[in-house]
Design a protein around this motif. Structure first.
Motif, PDB file in Angstrom:
ATOM      1  N   UNK A   1      91.183  85.262  24.382  1.00 50.60           N
ATOM      2  CA  UNK A   1      91.891  86.293  23.583  1.00 50.60           C
ATOM      3  C   UNK A   1      90.945  87.295  22.700  1.00 50.60           C
ATOM      4  N   UNK A   2      89.671  87.268  23.042  1.00 56.19           N
ATOM      5  CA  UNK A   2      88.533  88.278  22.530  1.00 56.19           C
ATOM      6  C   UNK A   2      88.214  89.406  23.478  1.00 56.19           C
ATOM      7  N   UNK A   3      87.703  90.418  22.892  1.00 55.87           N
ATOM      8  CA  UNK A   3      87.239  91.547  23.636  1.00 55.87           C
ATOM      9  C   UNK A   3      86.591  91.034  25.010  1.00 55.87           C
ATOM     10  N   UNK A   4      86.965  91.722  26.086  1.00 60.92           N
ATOM     11  CA  UNK A   4      86.161  91.106  27.288  1.00 60.92           C
ATOM     12  C   UNK A   4      84.527  91.352  27.265  1.00 60.92           C
TER      13      UNK A   4
ATOM     14  N   UNK B   1      89.449  89.230  33.498  1.00 60.80           N
ATOM     15  CA  UNK B   1      89.183  88.059  32.419  1.00 60.80           C
ATOM     16  C   UNK B   1      87.626  88.316  32.153  1.00 60.80           C
ATOM     17  N   UNK B   2      87.235  87.547  31.215  1.00 59.05           N
ATOM     18  CA  UNK B   2      85.620  87.305  30.930  1.00 59.05           C
ATOM     19  C   UNK B   2      85.247  86.447  32.220  1.00 59.05           C
ATOM     20  N   UNK B   3      83.952  87.007  32.535  1.00 56.96           N
ATOM     21  CA  UNK B   3      83.493  86.369  33.758  1.00 56.96           C
ATOM     22  C   UNK B   3      83.325  84.788  33.234  1.00 56.96           C
ATOM     23  N   UNK B   4      82.837  84.580  32.346  1.00 56.18           N
ATOM     24  CA  UNK B   4      82.505  83.290  31.681  1.00 56.18           C
ATOM     25  C   UNK B   4      83.782  82.464  31.682  1.00 56.18           C
ATOM     26  N   UNK B   5      84.671  83.160  31.158  1.00 57.50           N
ATOM     27  CA  UNK B   5      86.221  82.299  30.700  1.00 57.50           C
ATOM     28  C   UNK B   5      86.562  81.982  32.065  1.00 57.50           C
ATOM     29  N   UNK B   6      86.711  82.772  33.185  1.00 56.75           N
ATOM     30  CA  UNK B   6      87.523  82.536  34.435  1.00 56.75           C
ATOM     31  C   UNK B   6      86.720  81.455  35.039  1.00 56.75           C
ATOM     32  N   UNK B   7      85.347  81.493  34.998  1.00 57.82           N
ATOM     33  CA  UNK B   7      84.488  80.562  35.742  1.00 57.82           C
ATOM     34  C   UNK B   7      84.596  79.130  35.047  1.00 57.82           C
ATOM     35  N   UNK B   8      84.479  79.192  33.750  1.00 56.03           N
ATOM     36  CA  UNK B   8      84.723  77.944  33.182  1.00 56.03           C
ATOM     37  C   UNK B   8      86.132  77.285  33.426  1.00 56.03           C
ATOM     38  N   UNK B   9      87.340  77.901  33.599  1.00 51.03           N
ATOM     39  CA  UNK B   9      88.652  77.750  33.867  1.00 51.03           C
ATOM     40  C   UNK B   9      88.641  77.153  35.285  1.00 51.03           C
TER      41      UNK B   9
END
Length: 574
Positions: free
Chosen positions: A17-20, A32-40
């Protein structure tokens, strides 16, 4: 353009929910943020299911994602437009539709606004935006961190100004460092636990040592009690033997006296008869008397048939002397072996903590025994201040040189005045007030005062004296005033050929230590500490320690005994 009415804050990641940040677009079209989707997806690795968090579309295999540079550039241009847009004026506010709108139609204050008009947010002022900080050069988000320069950088900076540096993502670096911290914390915890376990076992270890020591003390008491009984029994047997010999000698003397008295009586009777015959006047009667006279017993010369006591005395005294010497040698050898065993066990013990090292360990049995003996002849402090190991003393190493002006006339100096040898021929030294005239002695040139000194000496011959003395010690007399160790101005260690002893002011203190050809000397004139060590295999073992008050500078000094060719050498300490 429709995009001109948007702001970068509207480009948010559905996960955080933060700026990409580093926007990455999935095959289904969601971003998505690259790091967010990777962690997911990392959390779903065990299941092997990689899906979109919004539309739940499953991807197999796991897609290889990269940053959406077009979307990133669009976000950058929006930020530039926001910075270049002039602030809203009062005329802008007049263009707003004055007709009120129901609250239900504008829940966020923006539903009823005209396109491109500022948004009214109510009575309270709008809070500052929480948008990420941009790079002043490239207007990109400072999402990276340069470990070499210790600063945040953007993607362009990492490729240009920080090329070759270690540039990482703060979150990834933080995770790595956190793992390292956890490992360190785990190691520290294990170290604490291991030390706590050792502390818990220390009472048992001490109890084991105490049990062994008490057992040795009990056995030693029993053994020495048996030895005392054996010596007392031997004493009583010797006394009984001497008393028996005394009684036997008395009987022999009485019997010999009685026999001599009987012979004397017989001789007296015969003498009377001969006198009567000799006094007869008639010749015929004289001859008849001689015929009728009983034969005269002839006794030879009287001799003393009892042996002289000197032979017995010499034999018994010789046997007793051999017994005393043997016992002394046996006691000294056994005591030295016991001391060496205890000292070696203490030397192999683990090193204490820094605080324990500052306070100093307790003296060993040999050191304590030597100190107790030595303290009878001088004033000493309570603790032994001398170092315990050679490594502690190496930092105070000092290499003195022998003084030609003090050398006895038969002492030859060589090797740069570091070696002295006793010679049969006179060395033809010139007369000097500091020369020893009667004792085979030599001093060093250098006065030792103040800070600690340590030097080592190797010697050859049967006997040797090594020590220190004041400069004003008498040199020209033949009495003890100029003899090392026999006056108040000198302290010496003496090897007699059988054992070491300490000499000062004419008093000898016996020391229990084995023979050593290399002797180390430690002197702290200011602290009043003088210690002698036997050195072997780069290890120093204390022989004795003198703790007194020195009133002046001291000089290393040596004395030779008989034996041409004996030498002392001042060693190079390394």
């Amino acid at each position: 353009m429709a995009m001109s009415s948007c702001c970068p804050e509207e480009f948010s990641c559905p996960v955080c929910l933060e700026i990409l940040c580093d926007p990455a677009t999935l095959p289904c079209g969601h971003t998505y943020c690259l790091q967010c989707i990777q962690k997911h997806w990392d959390k779903s690795t065990a299941k092997g299911i990689y899906s979109c968090p919004q539309c739940r579309q499953v991807f197999n295999p796991r897609p290889s994602l990269g940053r959406n540079n077009m979307l990133m550039e669009a976000m950058r241009k929006l930020r530039v437009q926001e910075l270049d847009r002039p602030p809203a004026s009062s005329t802008d506010r007049g263009s707003i539709d004055p007709s009120p709108q129901p609250a239900a139609l504008r829940p966020d204050g923006a539903e009823g606004a005209l396109e491109g008009a500022p948004v009214l947010v109510g009575l309270y002022p709008q809070l500052p935006s929480t948008s990420p900080k941009l790079c002043p050069l490239h207007q990109q988000v400072l999402e990276l961190y340069c470990c070499d320069d210790k600063e945040r950088v953007c993607d362009e900076c990492s490729l240009l100004g920080h090329k070759g540096h270690r540039v990482v993502r703060p979150d990834e670096e933080k995770e790595e460092k956190q793992r390292e911290l956890e490992q360190k914390k785990e190691m520290i915890q294990k170290s604490i636990q291991s030390r706590e376990k050792i502390i818990q076992t220390l009472p048992k270890v001490f109890q084991a040592h105490q049990t062994v020591i008490h057992g040795l003390q009990r056995d030693s008491l029993e053994m020495f009690a048996d030895l005392v009984k054996s010596v007392e029994l031997m004493n009583s047997q010797v006394m009984e033997l001497l008393r028996t010999y005394e009684a036997s000698s008395f009987n022999h003397v009485e019997a010999h006296r009685y026999r001599l008295q009987q012979e004397i009586s017989q001789l007296c009777k015969q003498q009377e008869e001969l006198n009567k015959v000799a006094n007869t006047g008639d010749s015929l009667q004289f001859l008849n008397a001689l015929v009728t006279m009983t034969a005269v017993n002839e006794f030879g010369n009287a001799e003393l048939e009892i042996s002289c006591p000197e032979a017995v005395e010499a034999g018994v005294r010789s046997a007793l002397g051999a017994l005393r010497g043997g016992l002394n040698d046996l006691c000294k050898g056994s005591l030295a072996s016991i001391f060496r065993c205890v000292n070696d066990a203490g030397a192999m013990a683990p090193t204490a903590s820094a605080q324990a090292a500052e306070t100093g360990p307790a003296p060993t049995a040999l050191q304590a025994a030597s100190q107790i003996t030595v303290k009878k002849s001088a004033t000493f402090s309570v603790e032994n201040l001398a170092p315990k190991t050679r490594d502690e003393m190496i930092k105070f190493r000092f290499e003195p040189t022998l003084d030609h002006n003090s050398a006895y006339r038969h002492i030859r100096l060589s090797d740069g005045d570091r070696k002295a040898t006793l010679r049969a021929e006179t060395q033809n030294y010139p007369e000097h007030a500091e020369r020893f005239l009667y004792w085979r002695q030599v001093m060093c040139r250098e006065p030792l005062a103040g800070s600690p000194y340590y030097w080592e000496v190797e010697w050859t011959g049967q006997k040797v004296t090594i020590g220190v003395a004041y400069k004003d010690m008498v040199r020209s007399t033949s009495n003890d005033s100029s003899r090392l160790g026999h006056n108040e101005q000198s302290w010496t260690l003496y090897w007699s050929g059988n054992a070491f002893s300490l000499w000062h002011a004419g008093n000898e203190t016996s020391l229990a230590a084995p023979k050593a050809r290399r002797i180390g000397v430690y002197l702290d004139q200011q602290a009043g500490v003088l210690a002698f060590y036997r050195v072997s295999h780069n290890q120093a073992h204390q022989i004795c320690c003198v703790e007194t008050e020195f009133s002046a500078a001291l000089y290393p000094s040596f004395r030779f005994w008989s034996g041409v060719g004996s030498s002392i050498t001042l060693c190079h300490v390394a």
